[in-house]
Write a protein that holds these residues in place. Structure first.
Motif, PDB file in Angstrom:
ATOM      1  N   SER A  26       0.841  -1.200   0.000  1.00 30.04           N
ATOM      2  CA  SER A  26       0.000   0.000   0.000  1.00 30.04           C
ATOM      3  C   SER A  26       0.876   1.249   0.000  1.00 30.04           C
ATOM      4  O   SER A  26       1.007   1.939   1.015  1.00 30.04           O
ATOM      5  CB  SER A  26      -0.919   0.003   1.230  1.00 30.04           C
ATOM      6  OG  SER A  26      -0.143  -0.127   2.425  1.00 30.04           O
ATOM      7  N   PRO A  27       1.518   1.511  -1.138  1.00 29.18           N
ATOM      8  CA  PRO A  27       2.408   2.687  -1.213  1.00 29.18           C
ATOM      9  C   PRO A  27       1.643   3.987  -0.981  1.00 29.18           C
ATOM     10  O   PRO A  27       0.505   4.134  -1.408  1.00 29.18           O
ATOM     11  CB  PRO A  27       2.970   2.610  -2.634  1.00 29.18           C
ATOM     12  CG  PRO A  27       1.984   1.789  -3.394  1.00 29.18           C
ATOM     13  CD  PRO A  27       1.443   0.792  -2.419  1.00 29.18           C
ATOM     14  N   GLN A  28       2.283   4.926  -0.292  1.00 27.63           N
ATOM     15  CA  GLN A  28       1.654   6.207   0.021  1.00 27.63           C
ATOM     16  C   GLN A  28       2.203   7.338  -0.832  1.00 27.63           C
ATOM     17  O   GLN A  28       1.970   8.509  -0.533  1.00 27.63           O
ATOM     18  CB  GLN A  28       1.847   6.521   1.503  1.00 27.63           C
ATOM     19  CG  GLN A  28       1.234   5.473   2.420  1.00 27.63           C
ATOM     20  CD  GLN A  28       1.428   5.816   3.889  1.00 27.63           C
ATOM     21  OE1 GLN A  28       1.482   6.983   4.263  1.00 27.63           O
ATOM     22  NE2 GLN A  28       1.540   4.788   4.713  1.00 27.63           N
ATOM     23  N   GLY A  29       2.901   7.008  -1.878  1.00 29.80           N
ATOM     24  CA  GLY A  29       3.420   8.009  -2.793  1.00 29.80           C
ATOM     25  C   GLY A  29       3.728   7.370  -4.115  1.00 29.80           C
ATOM     26  O   GLY A  29       3.489   6.173  -4.324  1.00 29.80           O
ATOM     27  N   ALA A  30       4.251   8.158  -5.058  1.00 26.13           N
ATOM     28  CA  ALA A  30       4.592   7.612  -6.360  1.00 26.13           C
ATOM     29  C   ALA A  30       5.608   6.478  -6.220  1.00 26.13           C
ATOM     30  O   ALA A  30       5.559   5.493  -6.949  1.00 26.13           O
ATOM     31  CB  ALA A  30       5.153   8.725  -7.254  1.00 26.13           C
ATOM     32  N   LEU A  31       6.537   6.630  -5.262  1.00 24.46           N
ATOM     33  CA  LEU A  31       7.486   5.570  -4.929  1.00 24.46           C
ATOM     34  C   LEU A  31       7.602   5.522  -3.416  1.00 24.46           C
ATOM     35  O   LEU A  31       7.965   6.522  -2.786  1.00 24.46           O
ATOM     36  CB  LEU A  31       8.857   5.831  -5.558  1.00 24.46           C
ATOM     37  CG  LEU A  31       9.972   4.858  -5.155  1.00 24.46           C
ATOM     38  CD1 LEU A  31       9.636   3.437  -5.587  1.00 24.46           C
ATOM     39  CD2 LEU A  31      11.311   5.306  -5.746  1.00 24.46           C
ATOM     40  N   ASP A  32       7.276   4.403  -2.824  1.00 21.24           N
ATOM     41  CA  ASP A  32       7.310   4.251  -1.374  1.00 21.24           C
ATOM     42  C   ASP A  32       8.214   3.070  -1.034  1.00 21.24           C
ATOM     43  O   ASP A  32       7.894   1.918  -1.340  1.00 21.24           O
ATOM     44  CB  ASP A  32       5.892   4.012  -0.845  1.00 21.24           C
ATOM     45  CG  ASP A  32       5.838   4.063   0.673  1.00 21.24           C
ATOM     46  OD1 ASP A  32       6.898   4.145   1.312  1.00 21.24           O
ATOM     47  OD2 ASP A  32       4.702   4.019   1.214  1.00 21.24           O
ATOM     48  N   VAL A  33       9.371   3.369  -0.444  1.00 23.75           N
ATOM     49  CA  VAL A  33      10.331   2.333  -0.075  1.00 23.75           C
ATOM     50  C   VAL A  33      10.243   2.134   1.435  1.00 23.75           C
ATOM     51  O   VAL A  33      10.459   3.072   2.204  1.00 23.75           O
ATOM     52  CB  VAL A  33      11.767   2.723  -0.467  1.00 23.75           C
ATOM     53  CG1 VAL A  33      12.746   1.613  -0.086  1.00 23.75           C
ATOM     54  CG2 VAL A  33      11.842   3.027  -1.966  1.00 23.75           C
ATOM     55  N   VAL A  34       9.941   0.955   1.850  1.00 25.01           N
ATOM     56  CA  VAL A  34       9.804   0.644   3.271  1.00 25.01           C
ATOM     57  C   VAL A  34      10.890  -0.328   3.683  1.00 25.01           C
ATOM     58  O   VAL A  34      11.070  -1.376   3.065  1.00 25.01           O
ATOM     59  CB  VAL A  34       8.416   0.037   3.575  1.00 25.01           C
ATOM     60  CG1 VAL A  34       8.312  -0.362   5.046  1.00 25.01           C
ATOM     61  CG2 VAL A  34       7.312   1.027   3.208  1.00 25.01           C
ATOM     62  N   SER A  35      11.643   0.030   4.730  1.00 27.67           N
ATOM     63  CA  SER A  35      12.679  -0.863   5.235  1.00 27.67           C
ATOM     64  C   SER A  35      13.117  -0.406   6.614  1.00 27.67           C
ATOM     65  O   SER A  35      13.152   0.796   6.889  1.00 27.67           O
ATOM     66  CB  SER A  35      13.890  -0.882   4.302  1.00 27.67           C
ATOM     67  OG  SER A  35      14.927  -1.686   4.844  1.00 27.67           O
ATOM     68  N   ASN A  36      13.433  -1.350   7.470  1.00 24.46           N
ATOM     69  CA  ASN A  36      14.041  -1.014   8.754  1.00 24.46           C
ATOM     70  C   ASN A  36      15.403  -1.677   8.909  1.00 24.46           C
ATOM     71  O   ASN A  36      15.948  -1.767  10.011  1.00 24.46           O
ATOM     72  CB  ASN A  36      13.127  -1.396   9.927  1.00 24.46           C
ATOM     73  CG  ASN A  36      12.708  -2.854   9.885  1.00 24.46           C
ATOM     74  OD1 ASN A  36      13.345  -3.669   9.221  1.00 24.46           O
ATOM     75  ND2 ASN A  36      11.627  -3.184  10.583  1.00 24.46           N
ATOM     76  N   THR A  37      15.944  -2.114   7.778  1.00 22.82           N
ATOM     77  CA  THR A  37      17.260  -2.758   7.804  1.00 22.82           C
ATOM     78  C   THR A  37      18.229  -2.171   6.786  1.00 22.82           C
ATOM     79  O   THR A  37      19.423  -2.476   6.813  1.00 22.82           O
ATOM     80  CB  THR A  37      17.133  -4.264   7.514  1.00 22.82           C
ATOM     81  OG1 THR A  37      16.508  -4.451   6.237  1.00 22.82           O
ATOM     82  CG2 THR A  37      16.320  -4.956   8.604  1.00 22.82           C
ATOM     83  N   GLY A  38      17.730  -1.326   5.886  1.00 17.42           N
ATOM     84  CA  GLY A  38      18.595  -0.771   4.855  1.00 17.42           C
ATOM     85  C   GLY A  38      18.244   0.680   4.577  1.00 17.42           C
ATOM     86  O   GLY A  38      17.228   1.194   5.046  1.00 17.42           O
ATOM     87  N   ALA A  39      19.090   1.373   3.810  1.00 14.91           N
ATOM     88  CA  ALA A  39      18.906   2.792   3.510  1.00 14.91           C
ATOM     89  C   ALA A  39      18.704   3.000   2.018  1.00 14.91           C
ATOM     90  O   ALA A  39      19.095   2.169   1.198  1.00 14.91           O
ATOM     91  CB  ALA A  39      20.117   3.591   3.982  1.00 14.91           C
ATOM     92  N   PHE A  40      18.105   4.126   1.677  1.00 12.54           N
ATOM     93  CA  PHE A  40      17.976   4.520   0.277  1.00 12.54           C
ATOM     94  C   PHE A  40      19.305   5.097  -0.186  1.00 12.54           C
ATOM     95  O   PHE A  40      19.884   5.957   0.481  1.00 12.54           O
ATOM     96  CB  PHE A  40      16.873   5.560   0.130  1.00 12.54           C
ATOM     97  CG  PHE A  40      16.866   6.222  -1.225  1.00 12.54           C
ATOM     98  CD1 PHE A  40      16.449   5.518  -2.354  1.00 12.54           C
ATOM     99  CD2 PHE A  40      17.286   7.537  -1.381  1.00 12.54           C
ATOM    100  CE1 PHE A  40      16.455   6.115  -3.601  1.00 12.54           C
ATOM    101  CE2 PHE A  40      17.283   8.140  -2.628  1.00 12.54           C
ATOM    102  CZ  PHE A  40      16.868   7.423  -3.741  1.00 12.54           C
ATOM    103  N   ILE A  41      19.820   4.636  -1.298  1.00 11.01           N
ATOM    104  CA  ILE A  41      21.104   5.085  -1.815  1.00 11.01           C
ATOM    105  C   ILE A  41      20.888   5.731  -3.181  1.00 11.01           C
ATOM    106  O   ILE A  41      20.562   5.035  -4.147  1.00 11.01           O
ATOM    107  CB  ILE A  41      22.107   3.918  -1.933  1.00 11.01           C
ATOM    108  CG1 ILE A  41      22.302   3.254  -0.557  1.00 11.01           C
ATOM    109  CG2 ILE A  41      23.439   4.417  -2.479  1.00 11.01           C
ATOM    110  CD1 ILE A  41      23.188   2.032  -0.597  1.00 11.01           C
ATOM    111  N   PRO A  42      21.052   7.057  -3.277  1.00 16.61           N
ATOM    112  CA  PRO A  42      20.894   7.727  -4.569  1.00 16.61           C
ATOM    113  C   PRO A  42      22.095   7.454  -5.468  1.00 16.61           C
ATOM    114  O   PRO A  42      23.108   6.908  -5.006  1.00 16.61           O
ATOM    115  CB  PRO A  42      20.818   9.206  -4.178  1.00 16.61           C
ATOM    116  CG  PRO A  42      21.614   9.291  -2.924  1.00 16.61           C
ATOM    117  CD  PRO A  42      21.386   8.004  -2.200  1.00 16.61           C
ATOM    118  N   PRO A  43      22.031   7.807  -6.722  1.00 14.58           N
ATOM    119  CA  PRO A  43      23.177   7.610  -7.613  1.00 14.58           C
ATOM    120  C   PRO A  43      24.428   8.286  -7.056  1.00 14.58           C
ATOM    121  O   PRO A  43      24.367   9.430  -6.599  1.00 14.58           O
ATOM    122  CB  PRO A  43      22.729   8.272  -8.925  1.00 14.58           C
ATOM    123  CG  PRO A  43      21.234   8.210  -8.871  1.00 14.58           C
ATOM    124  CD  PRO A  43      20.874   8.378  -7.433  1.00 14.58           C
TER     125      PRO A  43
END
Length: 218
Positions: A26-43
């Motif tokens: 159930s994403p709450q945005g155009a892209l919804d990344v859910v995690s409690n073990t890892g981080a979002f890594i941009p280019p």
């Protein structure tokens, strides 16, 4: 086949809902990344590689490995401006004192026409701070004299600022020149005396008036 099936599922989800969720149904945005073990890594790229991006969209985000900082495009695609989010913990400027005259102040040491008067006021700083002084003439002499002002802070022999606009003035012109002055460095904590005095080619007499204000910060 598994990869193809996954891509088809993601594509179908994006078309149906215009939203993509990773680790969530159930994403709450155009892209919804859910995690409690890892981080979002941009280019991740160097400054040179970043500058080689053709027409980067406004808001584009990268991690600059040259400067070791997260950056986003604050500008437009045709003229990108890459900025780093503010992460400093330095406190912002703090106003420590403000005040001034609530009504026009007359000069000290001045009779009706002698022209040797001056304005003087004091303030007390609770801590070292820079100060901005604003002077406003609200009354004037009817003498045809020069228009000029010398400003003194504590040292009443050497002026810190001098403003002269003309050698003579028409009748009823302000004799004190309106202007602002910001101290170039901090004044020490404690009492300070400010004196506004006529320059060598002007006069302040009993008919002149000013209002003033001050604002100090550190």
């Amino acid at each position: 086949m598994k990869k193809l099936f996954f891509l088809l599922m993601v594509g179908t989800s994006a078309i149906a809902y215009s939203q993509v969720g990773i680790n969530t149904t159930s994403p709450q945005g155009a892209l919804d990344v859910v995690s409690n073990t890892g981080a979002f890594i941009p280019p991740r790229m160097t400054t040179a590689q970043r500058n080689a991006i053709v027409l980067p969209p406004s808001g584009a985000v990268i991690y600059n490995t040259t400067t070791s900082s997260l950056e986003f495009n604050y500008g437009i695609p045709a003229s990108p401006t890459w900025k780093t989010p503010v992460t400093s913990t330095v406190a912002s400027s703090n106003i420590v004192l403000a005040g001034g005259s609530s009504s026009s102040a007359g000069p000290t040491n001045a009779s009706a026409d002698d022209g040797v008067g001056y304005y003087e006021f004091t303030f007390t700083l609770p801590s070292a701070a820079k100060c901005k002084l604003d002077l406003y003439p609200t009354g004037w002499s009817n003498k045809v004299t020069g228009v000029g002002t010398d400003l003194y802070i504590d040292n009443l022999i050497t002026s810190v600022a001098s403003v002269v606009t003309t050698n003579t003035s028409p009748q009823n012109m302000h004799v004190v020149v309106p202007y602002s002055y910001v101290t170039p460095s901090n004044l020490a904590s404690g009492d300070h005396t400010v004196r506004v005095k006529a320059s060598s080619i002007s006069k302040i007499d009993g008919s002149d008036r000013i209002t003033y204000s001050y604002l100090c910060w550190n």
